[in-house]
Design a protein around this motif. Structure first.
Motif, PDB file in Angstrom:
ATOM      1  N   GLN A   1       0.798  -1.224   0.000  1.00  0.00           N
ATOM      2  CA  GLN A   1       0.000   0.000   0.000  1.00  0.00           C
ATOM      3  C   GLN A   1       0.834   1.280   0.000  1.00  0.00           C
ATOM      4  O   GLN A   1       0.389   2.301  -0.515  1.00  0.00           O
ATOM      5  N   TYR A   2       2.035   1.235   0.589  1.00  0.00           N
ATOM      6  CA  TYR A   2       2.793   2.472   0.791  1.00  0.00           C
ATOM      7  C   TYR A   2       4.196   2.461   0.196  1.00  0.00           C
ATOM      8  O   TYR A   2       4.913   3.446   0.330  1.00  0.00           O
ATOM      9  N   GLY A   3       4.601   1.369  -0.433  1.00  0.00           N
ATOM     10  CA  GLY A   3       5.926   1.301  -1.050  1.00  0.00           C
ATOM     11  C   GLY A   3       6.966   0.698  -0.130  1.00  0.00           C
ATOM     12  O   GLY A   3       6.697   0.400   1.033  1.00  0.00           O
ATOM     13  N   GLU A   4       8.154   0.541  -0.656  1.00  0.00           N
ATOM     14  CA  GLU A   4       9.221  -0.124   0.101  1.00  0.00           C
ATOM     15  C   GLU A   4      10.026   0.825   0.974  1.00  0.00           C
ATOM     16  O   GLU A   4      10.778   0.375   1.837  1.00  0.00           O
ATOM     17  N   ARG A   5       9.896   2.110   0.760  1.00  0.00           N
ATOM     18  CA  ARG A   5      10.659   3.081   1.555  1.00  0.00           C
ATOM     19  C   ARG A   5       9.838   3.467   2.783  1.00  0.00           C
ATOM     20  O   ARG A   5       9.129   4.473   2.791  1.00  0.00           O
ATOM     21  N   LEU A   6       9.944   2.663   3.821  1.00  0.00           N
ATOM     22  CA  LEU A   6       9.148   2.839   5.038  1.00  0.00           C
ATOM     23  C   LEU A   6      10.067   2.939   6.249  1.00  0.00           C
ATOM     24  O   LEU A   6      11.024   2.178   6.369  1.00  0.00           O
ATOM     25  N   ASP A   7       9.763   3.869   7.141  1.00  0.00           N
ATOM     26  CA  ASP A   7      10.470   3.994   8.416  1.00  0.00           C
ATOM     27  C   ASP A   7       9.520   3.580   9.532  1.00  0.00           C
ATOM     28  O   ASP A   7       8.449   4.173   9.682  1.00  0.00           O
ATOM     29  N   ALA A   8       9.915   2.610  10.313  1.00  0.00           N
ATOM     30  CA  ALA A   8       9.128   2.187  11.471  1.00  0.00           C
ATOM     31  C   ALA A   8       9.777   2.774  12.726  1.00  0.00           C
ATOM     32  O   ALA A   8      11.002   2.752  12.861  1.00  0.00           O
ATOM     33  N   TYR A   9       8.944   3.297  13.622  1.00  0.00           N
ATOM     34  CA  TYR A   9       9.481   3.903  14.832  1.00  0.00           C
ATOM     35  C   TYR A   9       8.478   3.801  15.972  1.00  0.00           C
ATOM     36  O   TYR A   9       7.287   3.594  15.765  1.00  0.00           O
ATOM     37  N   ILE A  10       9.001   3.957  17.172  1.00  0.00           N
ATOM     38  CA  ILE A  10       8.185   3.993  18.389  1.00  0.00           C
ATOM     39  C   ILE A  10       8.382   5.361  19.021  1.00  0.00           C
ATOM     40  O   ILE A  10       9.516   5.849  19.127  1.00  0.00           O
ATOM     41  N   LEU A  11       7.278   5.986  19.416  1.00  0.00           N
ATOM     42  CA  LEU A  11       7.340   7.224  20.189  1.00  0.00           C
ATOM     43  C   LEU A  11       7.008   6.871  21.632  1.00  0.00           C
ATOM     44  O   LEU A  11       5.851   6.566  21.958  1.00  0.00           O
ATOM     45  N   PRO A  12       8.007   6.843  22.510  1.00  0.00           N
ATOM     46  CA  PRO A  12       7.763   6.488  23.910  1.00  0.00           C
ATOM     47  C   PRO A  12       6.781   7.454  24.563  1.00  0.00           C
ATOM     48  O   PRO A  12       6.813   8.660  24.301  1.00  0.00           O
ATOM     49  N   GLN A  13       5.902   6.910  25.409  1.00  0.00           N
ATOM     50  CA  GLN A  13       4.903   7.707  26.114  1.00  0.00           C
ATOM     51  C   GLN A  13       5.007   7.432  27.612  1.00  0.00           C
ATOM     52  O   GLN A  13       5.215   6.281  28.014  1.00  0.00           O
ATOM     53  N   PRO A  14       4.853   8.449  28.447  1.00  0.00           N
ATOM     54  CA  PRO A  14       4.934   8.251  29.895  1.00  0.00           C
ATOM     55  C   PRO A  14       3.934   7.214  30.408  1.00  0.00           C
ATOM     56  O   PRO A  14       4.202   6.518  31.376  1.00  0.00           O
ATOM     57  N   SER A  15       2.799   7.103  29.737  1.00  0.00           N
ATOM     58  CA  SER A  15       1.765   6.165  30.179  1.00  0.00           C
ATOM     59  C   SER A  15       2.155   4.708  29.940  1.00  0.00           C
ATOM     60  O   SER A  15       1.539   3.804  30.498  1.00  0.00           O
ATOM     61  N   GLY A  16       3.157   4.485  29.096  1.00  0.00           N
ATOM     62  CA  GLY A  16       3.533   3.116  28.748  1.00  0.00           C
ATOM     63  C   GLY A  16       2.807   2.603  27.515  1.00  0.00           C
ATOM     64  O   GLY A  16       3.172   1.567  26.968  1.00  0.00           O
ATOM     65  N   ARG A  17       1.765   3.297  27.069  1.00  0.00           N
ATOM     66  CA  ARG A  17       1.057   2.932  25.820  1.00  0.00           C
ATOM     67  C   ARG A  17       1.739   3.689  24.679  1.00  0.00           C
ATOM     68  O   ARG A  17       1.273   4.714  24.221  1.00  0.00           O
ATOM     69  N   HIS A  18       2.885   3.175  24.273  1.00  0.00           N
ATOM     70  CA  HIS A  18       3.717   3.847  23.292  1.00  0.00           C
ATOM     71  C   HIS A  18       3.036   3.905  21.923  1.00  0.00           C
ATOM     72  O   HIS A  18       2.268   3.013  21.561  1.00  0.00           O
ATOM     73  N   LEU A  19       3.323   4.964  21.185  1.00  0.00           N
ATOM     74  CA  LEU A  19       2.766   5.133  19.851  1.00  0.00           C
ATOM     75  C   LEU A  19       3.689   4.483  18.834  1.00  0.00           C
ATOM     76  O   LEU A  19       4.905   4.656  18.886  1.00  0.00           O
ATOM     77  N   LEU A  20       3.089   3.739  17.915  1.00  0.00           N
ATOM     78  CA  LEU A  20       3.830   3.097  16.840  1.00  0.00           C
ATOM     79  C   LEU A  20       3.602   3.907  15.578  1.00  0.00           C
ATOM     80  O   LEU A  20       2.471   4.319  15.296  1.00  0.00           O
ATOM     81  N   GLY A  21       4.648   4.130  14.820  1.00  0.00           N
ATOM     82  CA  GLY A  21       4.516   4.901  13.594  1.00  0.00           C
ATOM     83  C   GLY A  21       5.237   4.243  12.436  1.00  0.00           C
ATOM     84  O   GLY A  21       6.257   3.588  12.618  1.00  0.00           O
ATOM     85  N   VAL A  22       4.679   4.424  11.246  1.00  0.00           N
ATOM     86  CA  VAL A  22       5.338   4.014  10.001  1.00  0.00           C
ATOM     87  C   VAL A  22       5.207   5.195   9.049  1.00  0.00           C
ATOM     88  O   VAL A  22       4.109   5.540   8.631  1.00  0.00           O
ATOM     89  N   ARG A  23       6.334   5.842   8.748  1.00  0.00           N
ATOM     90  CA  ARG A  23       6.330   6.975   7.812  1.00  0.00           C
ATOM     91  C   ARG A  23       6.618   6.451   6.424  1.00  0.00           C
ATOM     92  O   ARG A  23       7.519   5.655   6.228  1.00  0.00           O
ATOM     93  N   TYR A  24       5.797   6.908   5.444  1.00  0.00           N
ATOM     94  CA  TYR A  24       5.951   6.434   4.071  1.00  0.00           C
ATOM     95  C   TYR A  24       6.200   7.565   3.081  1.00  0.00           C
ATOM     96  O   TYR A  24       6.260   7.340   1.868  1.00  0.00           O
TER      97      TYR A  24
END
Length: 112
Positions: A53-76
């Motif tokens: 859906q988004y191509g092969e050039r993808l960056d996966a990352y985690i944004l740490p959150q104080p609550s412990g429910r960290h945000l997951l991201g994939v930039r395309y």
């Protein structure tokens, strides 16, 4: 390798991880497709859908959150809205992945 790091407004807080390992965190269960079929949501399926859906050039990352429910991201892409974001995922797997790659960065280790 990160493709879009300079375009990520959260780069200073992001912990970059391999796409395949991010997929392991959000895999599980079943998903209904547009054609009416239902398939198991395996890490391989998740990864292949992102790439399809988004191509092969993808960056996966985690944004740490104080609550412990960290945000997951994939930039395309370079545009501000060209990313996927979620709180979904196995919290234990996300925490382990975050610890692993946070420690590597802190120790000057390689980037995924």
């Amino acid at each position: 390798m990160q493709y879009w790091r300079e375009n990520n407004p959260y780069d200073d807080a992001a912990v970059y991880v391999p796409l395949e390992e991010m997929a392991e965190c959000v895999a599980g269960g079943w998903i209904g497709l547009v054609d009416g079929t239902t398939v198991r949501k395996t890490p391989e399926f998740v990864c292949s859908r992102w790439i399809e859906q988004y191509g092969e050039r993808l960056d996966a990352y985690i944004l740490p959150q104080p609550s412990g429910r960290h945000l997951l991201g994939v930039r395309y892409g370079a545009e501000g809205d060209q990313y996927l974001s979620s709180e979904a995922g196995d919290p234990e797997k996300v925490e382990a992945l975050l610890r692993r790659y946070s420690n590597e960065y802190a120790a000057g280790g390689p980037t995924p």
